[in-house]
Write a protein that holds these residues in place. Structure first.
Motif, short mmCIF file in Angstrom:
data_model
loop_
_atom_site.label_atom_id
_atom_site.label_comp_id
_atom_site.label_asym_id
_atom_site.label_seq_id
_atom_site.Cartn_x
_atom_site.Cartn_y
_atom_site.Cartn_z
N VAL B 177 0.84 -1.20 0.00
CA VAL B 177 0.00 0.00 0.00
C VAL B 177 0.87 1.25 0.00
CG1 VAL B 177 -1.66 1.34 1.36
CG2 VAL B 177 -1.95 -1.14 1.10
N GLY B 178 1.94 1.19 0.84
CA GLY B 178 2.85 2.33 0.91
C GLY B 178 3.50 2.63 -0.44
N HIS B 179 3.91 1.56 -1.13
CA HIS B 179 4.57 1.72 -2.42
C HIS B 179 3.62 2.37 -3.43
CE1 HIS B 179 8.24 0.36 -4.61
NE2 HIS B 179 7.48 0.69 -5.65
N LEU B 180 2.39 1.83 -3.47
CA LEU B 180 1.40 2.37 -4.39
C LEU B 180 1.08 3.82 -4.05
CD1 LEU B 180 -0.95 -0.71 -4.76
CD2 LEU B 180 0.57 0.27 -6.49
N PHE B 184 1.56 6.57 -6.87
CA PHE B 184 0.39 7.27 -7.38
C PHE B 184 0.22 8.65 -6.76
CE2 PHE B 184 -0.57 3.05 -8.86
CZ PHE B 184 -1.19 3.29 -10.07
N GLY B 185 0.55 8.74 -5.43
CA GLY B 185 0.43 10.04 -4.76
C GLY B 185 1.32 11.09 -5.42
N SER B 186 2.58 10.69 -5.70
CA SER B 186 3.49 11.66 -6.30
C SER B 186 3.04 11.99 -7.72
CB SER B 186 4.91 11.11 -6.29
OG SER B 186 4.95 9.86 -6.93
N LEU B 187 2.48 11.00 -8.41
CA LEU B 187 1.95 11.24 -9.75
C LEU B 187 0.81 12.26 -9.70
CD1 LEU B 187 1.58 10.61 -12.80
CD2 LEU B 187 0.04 8.78 -12.12
N GLY B 188 -0.09 12.05 -8.73
CA GLY B 188 -1.22 12.95 -8.57
C GLY B 188 -0.75 14.38 -8.32
N LEU B 189 0.20 14.50 -7.39
CA LEU B 189 0.74 15.82 -7.08
C LEU B 189 1.35 16.46 -8.32
CD1 LEU B 189 2.65 15.55 -3.68
CD2 LEU B 189 0.74 17.05 -4.25
N VAL B 259 7.70 13.80 -1.74
CA VAL B 259 8.05 15.07 -2.38
C VAL B 259 9.21 14.87 -3.37
CG1 VAL B 259 8.92 17.39 -1.99
CG2 VAL B 259 7.13 16.46 -0.52
N ALA B 260 10.16 14.03 -2.99
CA ALA B 260 11.27 13.78 -3.92
C ALA B 260 10.74 13.18 -5.22
CB ALA B 260 12.28 12.83 -3.26
N LEU B 261 9.86 12.21 -5.09
CA LEU B 261 9.28 11.60 -6.29
C LEU B 261 8.49 12.62 -7.10
CD1 LEU B 261 8.06 8.11 -5.01
CD2 LEU B 261 10.05 8.65 -6.41
N PHE B 262 7.78 13.46 -6.38
CA PHE B 262 7.00 14.52 -7.04
C PHE B 262 7.92 15.41 -7.88
CE2 PHE B 262 6.28 19.11 -6.26
CZ PHE B 262 5.27 19.32 -7.19
N LEU B 263 9.05 15.79 -7.30
CA LEU B 263 9.98 16.67 -8.03
C LEU B 263 10.50 15.99 -9.29
CD1 LEU B 263 11.95 18.29 -5.08
CD2 LEU B 263 10.23 19.35 -6.55
N TYR B 264 10.78 14.67 -9.17
CA TYR B 264 11.24 13.95 -10.36
C TYR B 264 10.17 13.90 -11.45
CZ TYR B 264 15.62 12.24 -8.57
OH TYR B 264 16.91 12.16 -8.11
N SER B 265 8.90 13.90 -11.02
CA SER B 265 7.82 13.71 -11.99
C SER B 265 7.50 15.00 -12.74
CB SER B 265 6.54 13.25 -11.29
OG SER B 265 6.85 12.34 -10.29
N LEU B 266 7.91 16.12 -12.19
CA LEU B 266 7.51 17.40 -12.79
C LEU B 266 7.98 17.54 -14.23
CD1 LEU B 266 7.76 20.18 -10.09
CD2 LEU B 266 5.75 19.42 -11.35
N GLN B 321 8.58 5.27 -13.80
CA GLN B 321 9.77 5.81 -13.14
C GLN B 321 9.58 5.84 -11.62
OE1 GLN B 321 11.42 9.71 -14.60
NE2 GLN B 321 10.63 10.41 -12.63
N ASN B 322 8.42 6.28 -11.18
CA ASN B 322 8.21 6.41 -9.74
C ASN B 322 8.05 5.07 -9.03
OD1 ASN B 322 8.41 9.07 -10.18
ND2 ASN B 322 6.38 9.64 -9.39
N ILE B 323 7.45 4.12 -9.72
CA ILE B 323 7.36 2.79 -9.11
C ILE B 323 8.77 2.27 -8.84
CG2 ILE B 323 6.74 0.39 -9.55
CD1 ILE B 323 4.26 1.46 -11.04
N GLY B 324 9.68 2.53 -9.78
CA GLY B 324 11.06 2.10 -9.59
C GLY B 324 11.77 2.90 -8.53
#
Lengths: 244, 387, 311
Positions: B177-180, B184-189, B259-266, B321-324
């Motif tokens: 659950v944490g991984h998802l 997905f959370g960082s993707l949404g952001l 937040v780190a994942l979010f920054l990568y996704s931008l 990318q974020n799943i990885g």
């Protein structure tokens, strides 16, 4: 122009820091607590940087050589049979997380620089291969026709026409590989490879932000420099063939 | 019928036959000590091992003799993958002495090579037939159901990874659950911030270079460093901004990782938004304006629908990318499957590493393929040929 | 002399070129005309073996091309295509010297050759030698493409729609230049085009192809006056026929004795030009440079196919 100046400044700063980390201690002291050391001294930052770069360089050279060779093979008449498979494998392979590839290399290679090198090499193959394939297959049919019509042998066409024209795209692949490898190599320190990740992880374990920052800073600057350097190279190569 | 050697078939046969010769499983008296490698023939009880081995070998050799119809090869390769998987389960059950909870049977190089040979065969066959979207969607769903059935049936329960799972199934569910949530959370952001940002730089071209330049540099910072830097930042926020700590902000845990994942996704989101919008035929935009649509109307009714495939492509890139990358959260106590990976590396317990790595890879693959199908369904080109 | 004997190319079950035979004399220009899919390009590409014939053979000065290694054969034959196909990563000089370098010419030799060709195509060597192809205009790129094809002094030059990408004004000039250069060098030239106008302007012989078959092969006047099939006449276009016929002959060939008023017309102007001048200026006779006249009556006679047939 400002970009070039910024890059030069970053490079000088990096070199100065690596040459004498201690003189930058005041910069990092605000980030330490309980009189913890401000600069990582377990292993020299310079030697960590060099071994980090060595690992990445070795992996990138190996992946580039192998990936370009493979891309050449599957675009020759004799290897065409492998082309659809190669495309599928690359697209699926790139969904594999680099960290997972690293972790999976450990059972095979044991701890140390070995698994890191293997993971960097394997993962690095894909971007170079994908780009080399795009570069070699996406060429103007007229240029190919003219080359054939003038009597260039297949080997001459490959070396004198196809590869030079694919060069900018291949370089993009090498840049992607280099940047990914640089990042993944930091994680290599979790499997006991000598890389700058060691500094960051030491910082995480001892809650010493200064370590995390300096490790991250060195890797970050190197990554940006490599990224920018390659981009210059690509622009130069592309401008030469009139695509700039 | 002319007998022609298929080069691809030859490659698969070489890999697969090497797999038959190399150890199929590792038998270890307990989870830490190095074990003893057993080939497929030795790992299973007498007739069964030989039968499976000979059948697989026959399939591999037949595969290089001539070009079988692609659909037949697809089916045979799929059956072979299932057979190898079930053989692993059977070997584990047969090798582990009853009531022995310490002994471990883990997959070894031979098994990996066999799986590689047959999945390559599968991929090769699949890339040579053009299947419609609904069929490929059904195949993806079918594969997921099949995996669930095999795992649920208990056929693999004797395998070391599954024993690690059995020992911590609650924890596994939590980390999953944490991984998802991280991915997905960082993707949404990223969508929440990145889409408007993309539209903004589309509207004002002068902002494109600086914004994309900064995001590019962010993307270049190695993940471990970015994750590491987030910790003190959030620690400081939690300690110094009133109410932040109560709201769940902390220097350790989910927050900095997210937040780190979010920054990568931008970067992918913003740059694809821009590419998608600028990629719309100027004539279409002109026509919309000529019909009297306002700028917001043009954006919502014309540009965004037309840019949809490119936007979905960005979601694919970010999600995979974020799943990885979410694995790295395991290093900074951010949860997710990375927890098992790094615990396993620390304890040199490779089964535990697999427990973290395999679901991550599966998740990334499914996300990648599913989104490729979606991109194709909306009229775009899938990112990587056929998958 | 190029002899094409019973050349056939089959892809799968369809014959793209069916049993075509024709001969091109040394120093002549043969134009292969046809709609797209007529097999004209395939026929051309079989001459330098970019496509291997399914049957039949090609003899160049009596030597069977099948006996020469394809890449060595191609180095002896010039080849220029639509959209020029210049190597984008090489300078103009490097592009032009491609085949000479493949043939192992010395640096001095191929450098001199590059300058010679650039001058021939009216491009200042010092100015153009080191430019990249993308720094040239369309017309310049096309000229470099032809110069490259001529670099190793081939006796035979093959061209596939070489002017296809040019706009009409530059195209007319390029055709004129090509014709001049070809006459000057004495190169045998086989050119593929879908444009009958271009074929009539350039060709000493025209080969009309349709659905892989050679329908008619002969001098332009013969194609224009006695088309072998309805397809050939359709390709010529009935409305333009007399004008095309007139455009084949220079004024010098029908000069008569006499005097006329008004501006003189050059001897090398075509009869078509003379007719246009008569109609435009309202005269029924024009003085020719260097003496003599052309009359409207003689022009009218030349425009009728019966007059030709009687010659």
């Amino acid at each position: 122009m400002t970009g070039r100046v910024l890059m030069a400044v970053a490079l000088l700063f990096l070199l100065a820091f690596l040459a004498s980390p201690e003189s930058f201690a005041p910069l990092f002291e605000p980030f330490t607590r309980n009189n913890a050391p401000a600069i990582y001294t377990q292993t020299g930052l310079m030697s960590l940087t060099l071994s980090h770069l060595g690992l990445v360089l070795l992996a990138v050279i190996a992946s580039t050589l192998i990936a370009v060779t493979l891309a050449i093979l599957v675009t020759r008449p004799a290897g065409r049979e492998f082309l659809p498979l190669a495309r599928t494998v690359t697209s699926v392979g790139q969904t594999f997380p680099p960290v997972a590839v690293l972790a999976l290399a450990v059972p095979v290679m044991g701890f140390g620089a070995g698994p890191t090198l293997v993971a960097l090499f394997l993962y690095g193959l894909l971007p170079v291969f994908e780009n080399a394939l795009a570069g070699l297959t996406g060429q103007s049919p007229q240029v190919q026709e003219a080359a054939r019509g003038m009597g260039l042998t297949p080997r001459q066409r490959l070396w004198q026409v196809e590869l030079p024209l694919a060069l900018p795209v291949i370089l993009t692949g090498v840049r992607l590989t280099a940047v990914i490898s640089l990042g993944t190599a930091t994680i290599g320190s979790t499997v006991a490879a000598k890389t700058l990740g060691e500094v960051i992880i030491a910082g995480l374990l001892s809650s010493n932000t200064a370590f995390v920052l300096q490790g991250g800073m060195v890797v970050g600057i190197i990554a940006v420099l490599i990224y920018e350097g390659f981009q210059r190279l690509e622009q130069f190569a592309a401008a030469r063939i009139g695509q700039g | 019928m002319a007998f022609r050697i298929s080069r691809t078939g030859l490659l698969f046969a070489l890999i697969g036959l090497a797999g038959l010769v190399l150890p199929f499983v590792q038998f270890k008296p307990n989870r830490i000590v190095p074990g003893e490698g057993l080939r497929l023939f030795e790992a299973l009880s007498l007739p069964l091992g030989w039968i499976i081995g000979l059948v697989l070998g026959a399939v591999l050799i037949a595969g290089c003799l001539e070009r079988w119809p692609a659909k037949l090869r697809l089916t045979v390769a799929l059956l072979a993958v299932i057979a190898v998987t079930l053989a692993l389960g059977a070997a584990a059950t047969q090798l582990t002495p009853p009531d022995n909870t310490l002994a471990r049977v883990s997959p070894a190089s031979g098994l990996w090579l066999l799986l590689l040979a047959f999945t390559l065969m599968l991929a090769d066959a699949q890339s040579r037939i053009t299947l419609g979207l609904p069929i490929r969607l059904a195949m993806l769903t079918g594969a997921m159901v099949l995996i669930a059935v095999i795992l649920g049936s208990g056929a693999l329960d004797g395998v070391s990874v599954m024993r690690e799972y059995a020992a911590r199934s609650d924890l596994f569910a939590r980390e999953a659950v944490g991984h998802l949530a991280l991915a997905f959370g960082s993707l949404g952001l990223a969508l929440l911030i990145g889409l408007p940002l993309g539209v903004a730089i589309y509207e004002s071209p002068a902002m494109r270079r600086p914004v994309l330049g900064i995001l590019n540099i962010l993307q270049t910072i190695p993940s471990l460093a970015l994750f590491g830097i987030m910790i003190p930042i959030f620690g400081w926020i939690a300690a110094n901004i009133p109410g932040a700590a109560q709201a769940g902000v902390a220097g350790i845990g989910l927050f900095p990782a997210m937040v780190a994942l979010f920054l990568y996704s931008l970067l992918p989101v913003v740059s694809n938004t821009l590419t998608g919008l600028t990629g719309v035929n100027p004539a279409t935009r002109e026509a919309a304006a000529g019909l009297g649509m306002t700028r917001p109307q043009i954006l919502v009714q014309v540009l965004i629908p037309l840019a949809l495939p490119v936007l979905l492509a960005a979601i694919r890139i970010v999600l995979v990318q974020n799943i990885g990358l979410a694995v790295i959260a395991g290093l900074i106590g951010g949860g997710g499957f990375g927890t098992f990976v790094f615990q396993g590396l620390n304890q040199t317990a490779m089964d535990l590493v697999l427990l973290g790595a395999l679901p991550t890879i599966a998740l990334a693959l499914v996300a990648g393929i599913a989104l490729d199908l979606l991109v194709e369904a909306t009229g775009g080109r899938p990112k990587g040929g056929q998958a | 002399m190029i002899e094409i004997q019973n050349l056939t190319r089959i892809y799968g079950t369809t014959a793209v070129v069916k049993d075509v035979s024709l001969t091109v004399e040394t120093g002549q220009i043969a134009a292969l005309v046809g709609t797209s899919g007529s097999g004209k390009t395939t026929l051309l590409r079989m001459i330098n073996r970019l496509v291997e014939p399914s049957a039949g053979r090609v003899l160049i000065d009596g030597k069977d091309t099948a006996e020469i290694e394809p890449h060595l054969l191609r180095r002896q034959i010039g080849y220029a295509i639509q959209g020029h196909g210049l190597f984008p990563h090489r300078t103009v000089a490097q592009n032009i010297s491609t085949v000479p370098r493949l043939l192992g010419w010395t640096q001095d030799q191929h450098r001199a050759r590059v300058d010679e060709l650039l001058e021939l195509f009216q491009m200042e060597p010092a100015d153009f030698r080191d430019r990249m192809p993308h720094e040239l205009s369309g017309g310049q790129q096309q000229r470099v493409g032809v110069a490259r094809a001529l670099a190793a002094r081939p006796d035979l030059l093959l061209m596939d729609e070489p002017f296809g990408a040019l706009d009409p004004v530059i195209r007319a000039k390029a055709q004129q230049d090509l014709r001049d250069i070809q006459r000057q060098l004495g190169t045998t030239l086989i050119i593929v085009t879908h444009d009958m106008e271009e074929a009539v302007t350039l060709g000493d012989r025209i080969a009309v192809m349709d659905k892989g078959e050679l329908l008619q092969y002969g001098p332009p006047s013969e194609i224009l006056t006695t088309p072998a099939t309805s397809f050939v006449s359709d390709l010529i276009g009935t409305g333009d026929r007399p004008f095309r016929l007139l455009s084949l002959t220079p004024v010098a060939e029908i000069i008569a004795e006499g005097q006329a008023e008004g501006a003189e017309i050059p001897r090398e102007a075509s009869l078509r030009d003379a007719l246009a001048e008569c109609l435009w200026s309202g005269r029924d006779r024009l003085p020719v440079e260097g003496g003599g006249i052309v009359t409207l009556d003689s022009l009218r006679a030349q425009a009728a196919p019966t007059a030709r047939a009687a010659e």
